[in-house]
Enzyme design. Structure first.
Site, PDB file in Angstrom:
ATOM      1  N   SER A   1       0.836  -1.199   0.000  1.00 26.06           N
ATOM      2  CA  SER A   1       0.000   0.000   0.000  1.00 26.06           C
ATOM      3  C   SER A   1       0.868   1.245   0.000  1.00 26.06           C
ATOM      4  O   SER A   1       1.969   1.254   0.578  1.00 26.06           O
ATOM      5  CB  SER A   1      -0.851  -0.018   1.272  1.00 26.06           C
ATOM      6  OG  SER A   1      -1.444   1.241   1.477  1.00 26.06           O
TER       7      SER A   1
ATOM      8  N   ASN B   1      -5.061   4.662  -4.365  1.00 26.72           N
ATOM      9  CA  ASN B   1      -6.450   4.603  -3.877  1.00 26.72           C
ATOM     10  C   ASN B   1      -7.338   3.819  -4.846  1.00 26.72           C
ATOM     11  O   ASN B   1      -8.017   4.416  -5.696  1.00 26.72           O
ATOM     12  CB  ASN B   1      -6.991   6.022  -3.670  1.00 26.72           C
ATOM     13  CG  ASN B   1      -6.383   6.694  -2.454  1.00 26.72           C
ATOM     14  OD1 ASN B   1      -5.158   6.847  -2.372  1.00 26.72           O
ATOM     15  ND2 ASN B   1      -7.193   7.080  -1.487  1.00 26.72           N
TER      16      ASN B   1
ATOM     17  N   LYS C   1       2.526  -3.798   6.425  1.00 27.55           N
ATOM     18  CA  LYS C   1       2.797  -3.932   4.985  1.00 27.55           C
ATOM     19  C   LYS C   1       4.306  -3.843   4.723  1.00 27.55           C
ATOM     20  O   LYS C   1       4.865  -4.598   3.935  1.00 27.55           O
ATOM     21  CB  LYS C   1       2.062  -2.835   4.203  1.00 27.55           C
ATOM     22  CG  LYS C   1       0.552  -2.998   4.188  1.00 27.55           C
ATOM     23  CD  LYS C   1       0.146  -4.201   3.369  1.00 27.55           C
ATOM     24  CE  LYS C   1      -1.338  -4.471   3.385  1.00 27.55           C
ATOM     25  NZ  LYS C   1      -1.708  -5.753   2.809  1.00 27.55           N
TER      26      LYS C   1
ATOM     27  N   ARG D   1      -5.663  12.891  -3.878  1.00 23.83           N
ATOM     28  CA  ARG D   1      -5.233  11.490  -3.878  1.00 23.83           C
ATOM     29  C   ARG D   1      -5.198  10.977  -5.312  1.00 23.83           C
ATOM     30  O   ARG D   1      -5.788  11.555  -6.214  1.00 23.83           O
ATOM     31  CB  ARG D   1      -6.218  10.603  -3.095  1.00 23.83           C
ATOM     32  CG  ARG D   1      -6.304  10.900  -1.598  1.00 23.83           C
ATOM     33  CD  ARG D   1      -5.062  10.398  -0.865  1.00 23.83           C
ATOM     34  NE  ARG D   1      -5.176  10.642   0.558  1.00 23.83           N
ATOM     35  CZ  ARG D   1      -4.840  11.792   1.154  1.00 23.83           C
ATOM     36  NH1 ARG D   1      -4.384  12.809   0.447  1.00 23.83           N
ATOM     37  NH2 ARG D   1      -4.954  11.921   2.463  1.00 23.83           N
TER      38      ARG D   1
ATOM     39  N   TYR E   1      -1.052  -0.787  10.610  1.00 23.58           N
ATOM     40  CA  TYR E   1      -1.399  -1.337   9.288  1.00 23.58           C
ATOM     41  C   TYR E   1      -0.248  -1.090   8.299  1.00 23.58           C
ATOM     42  O   TYR E   1       0.230  -2.017   7.634  1.00 23.58           O
ATOM     43  CB  TYR E   1      -2.694  -0.687   8.780  1.00 23.58           C
ATOM     44  CG  TYR E   1      -2.978  -0.954   7.314  1.00 23.58           C
ATOM     45  CD1 TYR E   1      -3.241  -2.244   6.863  1.00 23.58           C
ATOM     46  CD2 TYR E   1      -2.967   0.076   6.378  1.00 23.58           C
ATOM     47  CE1 TYR E   1      -3.492  -2.494   5.503  1.00 23.58           C
ATOM     48  CE2 TYR E   1      -3.221  -0.154   5.040  1.00 23.58           C
ATOM     49  CZ  TYR E   1      -3.477  -1.439   4.600  1.00 23.58           C
ATOM     50  OH  TYR E   1      -3.709  -1.679   3.273  1.00 23.58           O
TER      51      TYR E   1
HETATM   52  P1  NAD Z   1     -10.945  -6.709   1.323  1.00 25.40           P
HETATM   53  O1  NAD Z   1     -11.126  -6.672   2.793  1.00 25.40           O
HETATM   54  O2  NAD Z   1     -12.130  -6.477   0.464  1.00 25.40           O
HETATM   55  O3  NAD Z   1     -10.275  -8.097   0.887  1.00 25.40           O
HETATM   56  C1  NAD Z   1      -9.439  -8.842   1.746  1.00 25.40           C
HETATM   57  C2  NAD Z   1      -9.973 -10.259   1.752  1.00 25.40           C
HETATM   58  O4  NAD Z   1      -9.125 -11.070   2.559  1.00 25.40           O
HETATM   59  C3  NAD Z   1     -11.386 -10.366   2.338  1.00 25.40           C
HETATM   60  O5  NAD Z   1     -12.172 -11.118   1.455  1.00 25.40           O
HETATM   61  C4  NAD Z   1     -11.185 -11.073   3.676  1.00 25.40           C
HETATM   62  O6  NAD Z   1     -12.301 -11.885   3.995  1.00 25.40           O
HETATM   63  C5  NAD Z   1      -9.930 -11.886   3.408  1.00 25.40           C
HETATM   64  N1  NAD Z   1      -9.087 -12.164   4.574  1.00 25.40           N
HETATM   65  C6  NAD Z   1      -8.646 -11.292   5.516  1.00 25.40           C
HETATM   66  N2  NAD Z   1      -7.848 -11.899   6.386  1.00 25.40           N
HETATM   67  C7  NAD Z   1      -7.741 -13.196   5.985  1.00 25.40           C
HETATM   68  C8  NAD Z   1      -7.023 -14.324   6.456  1.00 25.40           C
HETATM   69  N3  NAD Z   1      -6.256 -14.236   7.542  1.00 25.40           N
HETATM   70  N4  NAD Z   1      -7.138 -15.494   5.791  1.00 25.40           N
HETATM   71  C9  NAD Z   1      -7.929 -15.583   4.687  1.00 25.40           C
HETATM   72  N5  NAD Z   1      -8.625 -14.560   4.194  1.00 25.40           N
HETATM   73  C10 NAD Z   1      -8.529 -13.369   4.832  1.00 25.40           C
HETATM   74  O7  NAD Z   1      -9.788  -5.674   0.974  1.00 25.40           O
HETATM   75  P2  NAD Z   1      -9.299  -5.137  -0.439  1.00 25.40           P
HETATM   76  O8  NAD Z   1      -9.662  -3.700  -0.530  1.00 25.40           O
HETATM   77  O9  NAD Z   1      -9.695  -6.055  -1.519  1.00 25.40           O
HETATM   78  O10 NAD Z   1      -7.719  -5.193  -0.201  1.00 25.40           O
HETATM   79  C11 NAD Z   1      -6.951  -6.315  -0.589  1.00 25.40           C
HETATM   80  C12 NAD Z   1      -5.516  -6.104  -0.154  1.00 25.40           C
HETATM   81  O11 NAD Z   1      -5.018  -4.887  -0.705  1.00 25.40           O
HETATM   82  C13 NAD Z   1      -5.347  -5.989   1.361  1.00 25.40           C
HETATM   83  O12 NAD Z   1      -4.180  -6.675   1.734  1.00 25.40           O
HETATM   84  C14 NAD Z   1      -5.196  -4.494   1.585  1.00 25.40           C
HETATM   85  O13 NAD Z   1      -4.412  -4.221   2.730  1.00 25.40           O
HETATM   86  C15 NAD Z   1      -4.491  -4.061   0.308  1.00 25.40           C
HETATM   87  N6  NAD Z   1      -4.744  -2.646  -0.029  1.00 25.40           N
HETATM   88  C16 NAD Z   1      -6.018  -2.212  -0.201  1.00 25.40           C
HETATM   89  C17 NAD Z   1      -6.259  -0.851  -0.479  1.00 25.40           C
HETATM   90  C18 NAD Z   1      -7.675  -0.320  -0.667  1.00 25.40           C
HETATM   91  O14 NAD Z   1      -7.840   0.914  -0.655  1.00 25.40           O
HETATM   92  N7  NAD Z   1      -8.680  -1.166  -0.884  1.00 25.40           N
HETATM   93  C19 NAD Z   1      -5.181   0.055  -0.586  1.00 25.40           C
HETATM   94  C20 NAD Z   1      -3.895  -0.448  -0.415  1.00 25.40           C
HETATM   95  C21 NAD Z   1      -3.685  -1.801  -0.137  1.00 25.40           C
HETATM   96  N1  UFG Z   2     -12.738  11.998   2.694  1.00 22.61           N
HETATM   97  C1  UFG Z   2     -13.667  12.988   2.977  1.00 22.61           C
HETATM   98  N2  UFG Z   2     -14.879  12.588   3.455  1.00 22.61           N
HETATM   99  C2  UFG Z   2     -15.211  11.287   3.692  1.00 22.61           C
HETATM  100  C3  UFG Z   2     -14.240  10.284   3.382  1.00 22.61           C
HETATM  101  C4  UFG Z   2     -13.007  10.685   2.903  1.00 22.61           C
HETATM  102  O1  UFG Z   2     -13.414  14.162   2.802  1.00 22.61           O
HETATM  103  O2  UFG Z   2     -16.329  11.011   4.143  1.00 22.61           O
HETATM  104  C5  UFG Z   2     -11.422  12.409   2.176  1.00 22.61           C
HETATM  105  C6  UFG Z   2     -10.281  12.054   3.123  1.00 22.61           C
HETATM  106  O3  UFG Z   2     -10.124  13.022   4.121  1.00 22.61           O
HETATM  107  C7  UFG Z   2      -9.098  11.989   2.137  1.00 22.61           C
HETATM  108  C8  UFG Z   2      -9.757  11.504   0.822  1.00 22.61           C
HETATM  109  O4  UFG Z   2     -11.154  11.715   0.984  1.00 22.61           O
HETATM  110  O5  UFG Z   2      -8.631  13.270   1.928  1.00 22.61           O
HETATM  111  C9  UFG Z   2      -9.508  10.030   0.575  1.00 22.61           C
HETATM  112  O6  UFG Z   2      -9.844   9.307   1.753  1.00 22.61           O
HETATM  113  P1  UFG Z   2     -10.000   7.725   1.781  1.00 22.61           P
HETATM  114  O7  UFG Z   2     -10.404   7.358   3.170  1.00 22.61           O
HETATM  115  O8  UFG Z   2     -10.884   7.274   0.667  1.00 22.61           O
HETATM  116  O9  UFG Z   2      -8.531   7.189   1.426  1.00 22.61           O
HETATM  117  P2  UFG Z   2      -7.126   7.455   2.120  1.00 22.61           P
HETATM  118  O10 UFG Z   2      -6.281   8.175   1.126  1.00 22.61           O
HETATM  119  O11 UFG Z   2      -7.278   8.077   3.444  1.00 22.61           O
HETATM  120  O12 UFG Z   2      -6.592   5.958   2.350  1.00 22.61           O
HETATM  121  C10 UFG Z   2      -6.636   4.955   1.326  1.00 22.61           C
HETATM  122  C11 UFG Z   2      -6.888   3.593   1.981  1.00 22.61           C
HETATM  123  C12 UFG Z   2      -5.721   3.217   2.866  1.00 22.61           C
HETATM  124  C13 UFG Z   2      -4.449   3.220   2.047  1.00 22.61           C
HETATM  125  C14 UFG Z   2      -4.262   4.563   1.388  1.00 22.61           C
HETATM  126  C15 UFG Z   2      -3.083   4.473   0.466  1.00 22.61           C
HETATM  127  O13 UFG Z   2      -8.086   3.666   2.767  1.00 22.61           O
HETATM  128  O14 UFG Z   2      -5.918   1.911   3.374  1.00 22.61           O
HETATM  129  O15 UFG Z   2      -5.427   4.921   0.625  1.00 22.61           O
HETATM  130  O16 UFG Z   2      -2.913   5.578  -0.271  1.00 22.61           O
HETATM  131  F1  UFG Z   2      -3.406   2.984   2.856  1.00 22.61           F
END
Ligand code: NAD
Ligand code: UFG
Length: 350
Positions: free
Chosen positions: A128, A182, A156, A234, A152
């Site tokens: 991430s 994002n 990572k 973002r 978190y």
């Molecule tokens: P998500 O929660 O939708 O998907 C994660 C999946 O993993 C879920 O289906 C959950 O049930 C499963 N899971 C969690 N722990 C587990 C375990 N111990 N064993 C088996 N299954 C397990 O999240 P996502 O948004 O699809 O994110 C996927 C990956 O990408 C994550 O590792 C997250 O940290 C990373 N990531 C996500 C974002 C984002 O904004 N969505 C940004 C950066 C990194």
């Molecule tokens: N925001 C608002 N109102 C809301 C929700 C969000 O103004 O109700 C703003 C936040 O303050 C931020 C922007 O929208 O400025 C994006 O916020 P998000 O929560 O959608 O995303 P972040 O950038 O905070 O974080 C995301 C993931 C993290 C990851 C990160 C990596 O949630 O897990 O991107 O860039 F680590």
């Protein structure tokens, strides 16, 4: 013969979309997911969206269960693993660090140990942009300082380092850590998207909810940042572009041993107000909003330097902010229809 890719967390948001991309590329996903943040329905949807007659092979279980992983590797000849499984809430990780390190770090350790036992050495890891913390400047290159601000983010970074050490110690390992910025949006069919348990925190799901309710107002967290419109910037990248980034990374692993790290973003920033405007146009509704105080821990602005990924793998994001908004809105409408059907059947049962 089919080429199996083990997808941990494959029922989740990014994992399910990546399974679609894998099937469309002629590969066969095998999913392990404990469903702690997903629904098994996603697996049926993956096959439907990818127009596949084969159901997705699914093992319900935890990546920390080494015996289960051994069984999966013994059942399916696995070419490579894409590791999404993990917990992803920054705030929750601050409140519950043990649970986060256990799931994210111990889970990854358990997975690579099982891969080692099975002789599988190709791995793509979901990292991430949060590993950068609050970057000094944008675009953020992979060489920028790594200063995660939460358990978190630390989890990572630990896993990235573990994978680097593994590749250093044993030349058979080929690993790529993908630092997503994002990820947002949904599959264009409207059948697959992000489900959030409880109230959403991320901007696009919050926008979806506000637009669906028509009365709910969105709070913009801070309007006094040093950005052109005062709101945070973002790099929002469409989830299907992210999914396709994994295909590019898998091809890269076939050609390159060792460990590598890539940013996955669009390479452009969008402010909260710009996204709000784009979403309003996509759903033809003015999103009610108020400007509230800053959210603790938010950085003012950052977006990815995506040159390394482009040069090395040829991948670039193809979809636009308008695509993110219209696809997320289509998915929200599917969710709203499902909620109406569920409410009707409950009323009939009563
Ligand atoms: P998500 O929660 O939708 O998907 C994660 C999946 O993993 C879920 O289906 C959950 O049930 C499963 N899971 C969690 N722990 C587990 C375990 N111990 N064993 C088996 N299954 C397990 O999240 P996502 O948004 O699809 O994110 C996927 C990956 O990408 C994550 O590792 C997250 O940290 C990373 N990531 C996500 C974002 C984002 O904004 N969505 C940004 C950066 C990194
Ligand atoms: N925001 C608002 N109102 C809301 C929700 C969000 O103004 O109700 C703003 C936040 O303050 C931020 C922007 O929208 O400025 C994006 O916020 P998000 O929560 O959608 O995303 P972040 O950038 O905070 O974080 C995301 C993931 C993290 C990851 C990160 C990596 O949630 O897990 O991107 O860039 F680590």
């Amino acid at each position: 013969m089919s080429i199996n890719i083990l997808v941990t967390g494959g029922a989740g948001f990014i994992g399910s979309h990546t399974c679609v991309a894998l099937i469309e590329a002629g590969l066969t996903p095998v999913v392990i997911d404990n469903l702690c943040n997903a629904d098994a329905y996603a697996l049926a949807r993956i096959a439907q969206v990818a127009d596949s007659r084969q159901p997705v092979a699914f093992w319900r279980g935890d990546v920390r269960d080494g015996a289960l992983l051994d069984k999966i590797f013994a059942t399916h000849p696995v070419h490579a693993v894409v590791h999404f499984a993990g917990l992803k809430s920054v705030g929750e990780s601050v409140a519950h660090p043990i649970g986060y390190y256990d799931c994210n770090v111990q889970g990854s350790l358990s997975l690579v140990s099982a891969m080692q036992r099975a002789g599988v050495h190709r791995l793509i890891f979901s990292s991430s942009a949060t590993v950068y913390g609050q970057p000094d400047r944008s675009p953020v290159a992979e060489t920028a300082a790594l200063r995660p601000c939460s358990p978190y983010g630390q989890s990572k970074l630990f896993v990235e380092r573990l994978l680097g050490d593994l590749a250093h110690a044993d030349a058979r390992w080929r690993v790529a850590s993908l630092r997503y910025f994002n990820p947002a949006g949904a599959h264009a069919s409207g059948l697959l998207g992000e489900r959030t348990a409880g109230a959403p925190n991320n901007l696009v799901p919050v926008l979806c909810r506000a637009a669906a309710s028509r009365s709910e107002s969105l709070t913009v967290h801070g309007g006094d940042y040093p950005t052109p419109d005062g709101t945070c910037i973002r790099d929002y990248v469409h989830v299907m572009d992210v999914a396709e980034g994994h295909l590019a990374a898998l091809r890269h692993l076939d050609a390159s041993p060792g460990a590598s790290t890539f940013n996955l973003g669009v390479g452009r920033g969008t402010s909260v107000l710009e996204l709000l405007g784009a979403f309003g146009r996509a759903c033809d509704t003015e999103i009610r909003h108020t400007i509230g105080p800053r959210r603790v821990g938010d950085a003012a602005a950052y977006w990815a330097d995506v040159e390394l990924m482009r040069r090395t793998t040829g991948w670039t994001a193809r979809r636009t902010i308008a695509d993110i908004c219209s696809d997320a809105w289509r998915w929200q409408q599917t969710l709203s229809r499902q909620a109406v059907v569920a409410a009707r059947s409950t009323a009939t049962a009563l």
